[in-house]
Motif scaffolding. Sequence first.
Motif, PDB file in Angstrom:
ATOM      1  N   TYR A  47      88.567 110.525   6.256  1.00  0.00           N
ATOM      2  CA  TYR A  47      88.409 109.139   5.832  1.00  0.00           C
ATOM      3  C   TYR A  47      87.685 109.122   4.495  1.00  0.00           C
ATOM      4  CZ  TYR A  47      89.556 107.759  10.620  1.00  0.00           C
ATOM      5  OH  TYR A  47      90.182 107.570  11.816  1.00  0.00           O
ATOM      6  N   ARG A  85      92.441 109.192   3.783  1.00  0.00           N
ATOM      7  CA  ARG A  85      92.436 108.081   4.749  1.00  0.00           C
ATOM      8  C   ARG A  85      91.439 107.015   4.260  1.00  0.00           C
ATOM      9  NH1 ARG A  85      91.598 110.514  10.620  1.00  0.00           N
ATOM     10  NH2 ARG A  85      92.959 108.786  11.233  1.00  0.00           N
ATOM     11  N   GLN A 162      96.831 107.693   4.439  1.00  0.00           N
ATOM     12  CA  GLN A 162      96.904 106.799   5.600  1.00  0.00           C
ATOM     13  C   GLN A 162      96.444 105.411   5.185  1.00  0.00           C
ATOM     14  OE1 GLN A 162      95.274 107.998   9.529  1.00  0.00           O
ATOM     15  NE2 GLN A 162      94.392 105.946   9.592  1.00  0.00           N
ATOM     16  N   ASN A 165      93.529 101.817   9.446  1.00  0.00           N
ATOM     17  CA  ASN A 165      93.455 102.649  10.650  1.00  0.00           C
ATOM     18  C   ASN A 165      93.492 101.769  11.884  1.00  0.00           C
ATOM     19  OD1 ASN A 165      93.153 105.117  12.074  1.00  0.00           O
ATOM     20  ND2 ASN A 165      90.986 104.677  12.407  1.00  0.00           N
ATOM     21  N   ASN A 261      98.460 104.660  11.659  1.00  0.00           N
ATOM     22  CA  ASN A 261      97.901 105.330  12.830  1.00  0.00           C
ATOM     23  C   ASN A 261      97.774 104.359  13.996  1.00  0.00           C
ATOM     24  OD1 ASN A 261      96.849 107.654  14.083  1.00  0.00           O
ATOM     25  ND2 ASN A 261      94.764 106.936  13.778  1.00  0.00           N
TER      26      ASN A 261
END
Length: 705
Positions: A47, A85, A162, A165, A261
């Motif tokens: 992250y 992320r 990503q 989340n 995700n």
Amino acid sequence: MINRQQRILGEELIVSAEIHYFRLAQEEWEKRIELAKDAGCNTIASYIPWLVHEQKRGSFDFSGNYDVAKFIDLVANYGMYFIARPGPFVMAELKNEGIPYWIYEEKPHLIPVSWNSKKVESAILVYNHPDFISEVERWYAELSKIIKPRLIQNCGNIIAIQLDNEIGMLHWVNNSPDLSDFTLDRFIDWLTEKYHDKLRYGFELEKDDHVYSLLRSPSQEYSEKFVEDYSIFIRQEYAIYVEKLKSIFENLGIDTNFIVNIHGTSGGRGHTFPIGISQLKETFPLSNVFPSTDIYLGEYSLHNFHDLWNINEMMNATSDKVYGSMEFECGSGDYGDNFGQRIDPNSTIQKAALCYIQGNRFLNYYLFSGGTNWKLDTEPFDGNGRIAFTGELHGFAAPVSPDGTPDYPYEYIKLANEPLKNIEKQTAGNFKLVYDDIYVAYLDEYYRTEYTFHNKKRPNIEIRRGYNFWDSFLKSLLIMGYRYRFIDLEKKEPIGDALLIIPAARYMSFSIQKKIVDFVNKGGKVLLYGDLPLYSSDGSPCTYLINNLEISPGEEYNASHKFFLSVYSPKGIFKEFRTYWARELKFEPTDNETEKLACISQIEKPCAVRKGNITVISTEFNGNLKFFEYILHSLGFYSKIKLTGTRKDVIGTFPFLLENENNKFLVVLNNDNYEKNVEILFEGKNIGNYRIKPKEIVFREIALR
């Protein structure tokens, strides 16, 4: 060496380790990366939390322990890829789920209200509000200065980003739909365009406080319909949100793979995971967007073996893209640092192997390394003043402990990667899993259940879509050797020669009921497990299916402390057993075509019947392998792969067949902690006798004549 061309997810197996650079001192980074490399990982993921990098609006900090550019470059020095992320929401036990405090302080209108006009208490914000998107644009623009030159095609090592989340997770687990004025305005526009009915709920759908109040506190007369409508709407809103996030990066010149995700496992089980799939499946078709899962199943045993199979097959059914797992549990399970759990590390090995052969092409071991939650620059008076709520340390369950010491799960990361790479090498990464001609219906409407308000249908749907259906029936199919797939029945037509298995509740949309009837009328074979529907998905009466089947639900029976509800077989196929629920199935007495498969003891009413190509089971069965095999054989379905041996050797041993253009390969998982001796048959022919060690995974090429 890193291949410097742009990588498409799925071209090679990605095995990744999640290491939070922002929870480590710079001097600790290299050792953690080395440990991941030595464990056989080729990628690092992390992250990049907005909360720590912009603690004060307009003042970005990418220095010291927060120097993510330096961390990514260090990863590259080890010849490893990197997956970024950057949120905006990242979760990871961070305060505000990774959103800076100043967002809430300066823009309180982004905090939505929910049921009964109450402000949400979690970190939820209005995703698509222009004022939030504009702040995300600033955050992404700053990050792009770091990410863009480090993309794989720009001689860097970043292969994917990503987006956010677990989108929608906070709303779901708190039963807090976003019912802000902004979102309700969009909902009213969507609803009016979809149904062309401004009186859908019995009042004029105007954009004013009175209507907002009626929608936030819906009466029983229209609450079912509103929740159903809103659930469909919000899934499209999530897709719009993901498209906006992706577009921000693309407009900044960042062309890469994007990942969404999915959240959903709970308490070591997968029953609720399809809710997460349902929430985000509208994002799957977006270009360059790849879905991923959170897999937290804890100890992997016969108790939950089928959960992982079902999760992966539902992913296969709802997306035609490569997918993986961005949070693949790999540690001890002792998340509270209280000796609460000590997961057998062989669980990681077996889960990884099953995920790979079912189609996962990227696995991110989460959380690979623990670390430290530093103090925020300006400490909030919240009990610890740190970036996260877990105390000074974080990642107690990780294979590499917060102080950098490898714990017992670490060596098993290496052992998990070995069979994956062996299968990839032997098959050249090109194989298909061999399935039986059996499809289980994924009914999206049965997983649009994260919100409830005067909701009568949710308990019935929750019970019938899973639990006994998964834990007795589907698990038994896997034990018997049947390798079933799922089919997204709302989007696709049933396969003509296959058996279609459907979990059934009292509620089922007319479109699904009609699709089932049409399939049967064309000669299709159907097995309904659960309760026959009397209502549509919005709660209105709908008996199309039972009218055409000419089988209807009768009286319901439930066990109690004084009533030991039991079921028996009129043909003596199985011994009488105790159950907790059964529904009488009614049909005309003159109907000689209908066979009674099971009856309620002493009451003498059928609760499982077969009529032509239709089989209906309306009771909670035990793991009745003999009965289930009788049903499938009578319908003409025999498992392609089968074990023979003693019960102790067969139960808990799972064989799978892989094939490509040139070869066939056998994979066998011994899920138990003792040696097994089994004979394996494929389409009735012996393909080997095997002695399988405890927890062993067998992989070998086989010759079939």
